[in-house]
Enzyme design. Structure first.
Site, PDB file in Angstrom:
ATOM      1  N   TRP A 105      -1.458 -21.410  -6.423  1.00 36.55           N
ATOM      2  CA  TRP A 105      -1.094 -20.395  -5.435  1.00 36.55           C
ATOM      3  C   TRP A 105      -1.720 -19.042  -5.745  1.00 36.55           C
ATOM      4  CZ3 TRP A 105       0.068 -22.107  -1.036  1.00 36.55           C
ATOM      5  CH2 TRP A 105       0.730 -23.338  -0.907  1.00 36.55           C
ATOM      6  N   ASP A 175       4.190 -12.770  -5.978  1.00 33.17           N
ATOM      7  CA  ASP A 175       4.579 -13.919  -5.167  1.00 33.17           C
ATOM      8  C   ASP A 175       5.699 -14.603  -5.936  1.00 33.17           C
ATOM      9  OD1 ASP A 175       4.932 -16.322  -3.881  1.00 33.17           O
ATOM     10  OD2 ASP A 175       2.880 -17.046  -4.182  1.00 33.17           O
ATOM     11  N   LYS A 199      12.770 -22.538  -0.850  1.00 35.93           N
ATOM     12  CA  LYS A 199      13.083 -23.016  -2.200  1.00 35.93           C
ATOM     13  C   LYS A 199      14.545 -22.704  -2.532  1.00 35.93           C
ATOM     14  CE  LYS A 199       8.465 -23.221  -2.813  1.00 35.93           C
ATOM     15  NZ  LYS A 199       7.637 -24.419  -2.993  1.00 35.93           N
TER      16      LYS A 199
END
Length: 362
Positions: A105, A175, A199
């Site tokens: 990511w 992030d 999540k």
């Protein structure tokens, strides 16, 4: 699988949710707050939704200790969109950002920033180590970047920052998708935090952006849907927001408060991950490939070293209600995601299963 088998969902996202939240959703679906309208039908311009979004924002502030000089914004498009939005909004001085390459990511964030013309300097990378450890920032004494981007928890690779890098005068952008609300960080150390909701905060379709006031409103004529200043002025309702996802997040935030907040979630996540790591570290069959100092509390990858045996394990685990433990295709093996709503009993069942599997497959 027996219909009475208890299901534990170890998916990396969309992930397991608290049972009480799902039950509340079921209750609210036909008529939200006795309005005669489903929560899926209410207008985002109504007083009903004003209460939902304002409560969610305040609960986020309470849980994370977000200072008053930060905006809490609700977007769609995931953090993938924010990999574009952040440089367009914030990289307006040097037009250059720094990045610590800790995995998939982080690499995606680099790619998306470059697509919009932002220069990206990778200051450290652990790609050569297959991302089994975290990149270390040696020094950042000169303020020649608009910000430094990090991924606080690497969902795929199973690493996480417990100590944030010292960026000096350079803004820190995080992030935080896969350990958002599951591990404590000082929000004041960030200029901006982004996090997908699917999540620890609810369902897919909602992305949180927490950004300091003085960083926004400096770039004119940005596309409306990624303009932080515009979304701040419109209370995240420039267009129709993801009403149901925000409502769901609001319920999860109430649940988190009832459980004792982020500090209690981190304690539980340490307890759950500790149980699994202890088993893996003493196993003769399984290996947890991540360096101990860099291990994630929420995403635990592990392998047997035998792809055929991994496949057998994943199938047998599903038969007893341990679902979605297949590792990401780039890593292989298995991965157990232990987000806030995963109960300790689920990890106990997983460890018991792995122990029996090892004895039967020596």
């Amino acid at each position: 699988m027996n219909v009475m088998t208890t299901i534990y969902n170890f998916a990396a996202g969309p992930a397991t949710m608290p049972d009480s939240v799902i039950n509340q959703i079921k209750e609210d679906l036909p008529s939200y707050a006795n309005s005669g309208m489903s929560v899926m039908e209410i207008s985002h311009r109504s007083a009903l939704f004003d209460g939902i979004i304002d409560d969610a924002k305040q609960d986020l502030r309470d849980l994370l200790g977000i200072p008053d000089n930060y905006q809490v914004l609700f977007f769609q498009g995931g953090c993938t969109l924010q990999f574009t939005a952040a440089p367009l909004n914030l990289a307006n001085n040097y037009h250059r950002i720094a990045l610590l390459d800790s995995g998939h990511w982080a690499d995606r964030a680099r790619d998306e920033a470059q697509r919009v013309g932002t220069k990206v300097d990778v200051l450290a990378s652990t790609k050569a180590d297959h991302y089994t450890k975290l990149p270390v920032l040696k020094s950042l004494t000169q303020n020649t970047y608009d910000y430094l981007h990090i991924t606080t928890n690497n969902t795929i690779e199973g690493t996480a920052y417990s100590e944030l890098p010292d960026t000096g005068a350079t803004e820190l952008v995080g992030d935080m998708s896969s350990n958002f609300l599951g591990q404590q960080y000082d929000m004041k150390k960030f200029g901006l935090v982004m996090a997908g909701a699917q999540k620890n905060l609810g369902i897919a379709g909602l992305t949180i952006v927490i950004v300091r006031n003085d960083l926004i409103g400096k770039v004119k004529n940005l596309p409306s849907m990624i303009d932080y200043d515009l979304f701040a002025k419109k209370n995240s309702m420039f267009n129709t927001p993801p009403v149901f996802a925000i409502y769901t997040a609001g319920l999860v935030l109430k649940w988190l408060k009832e459980q004792g907040g982020v500090s209690e979630m981190e304690r539980r996540n340490r307890q759950k991950s500790g149980l699994l790591y202890d088993f893996l570290d003493n196993s003769q069959l399984f290996t947890a490939p991540v360096e101990k100092a860099a291990r994630s509390l929420t995403n635990v990858p592990f392998i047997t070293g035998q792809p055929e045996l991994d496949t057998k394990l994943i199938a047998q685990a599903a038969d007893v209600g341990l679902l979605n433990i297949k590792g990401h295709r780039s890593v292989g093996g298995m991965r157990a995601s232990l987000y806030n709503a995963m109960p300790y009993a689920g990890v106990e069942k997983l460890v018991d299963f792995l122990n029996k599997f090892e004895k039967n497959n020596r």
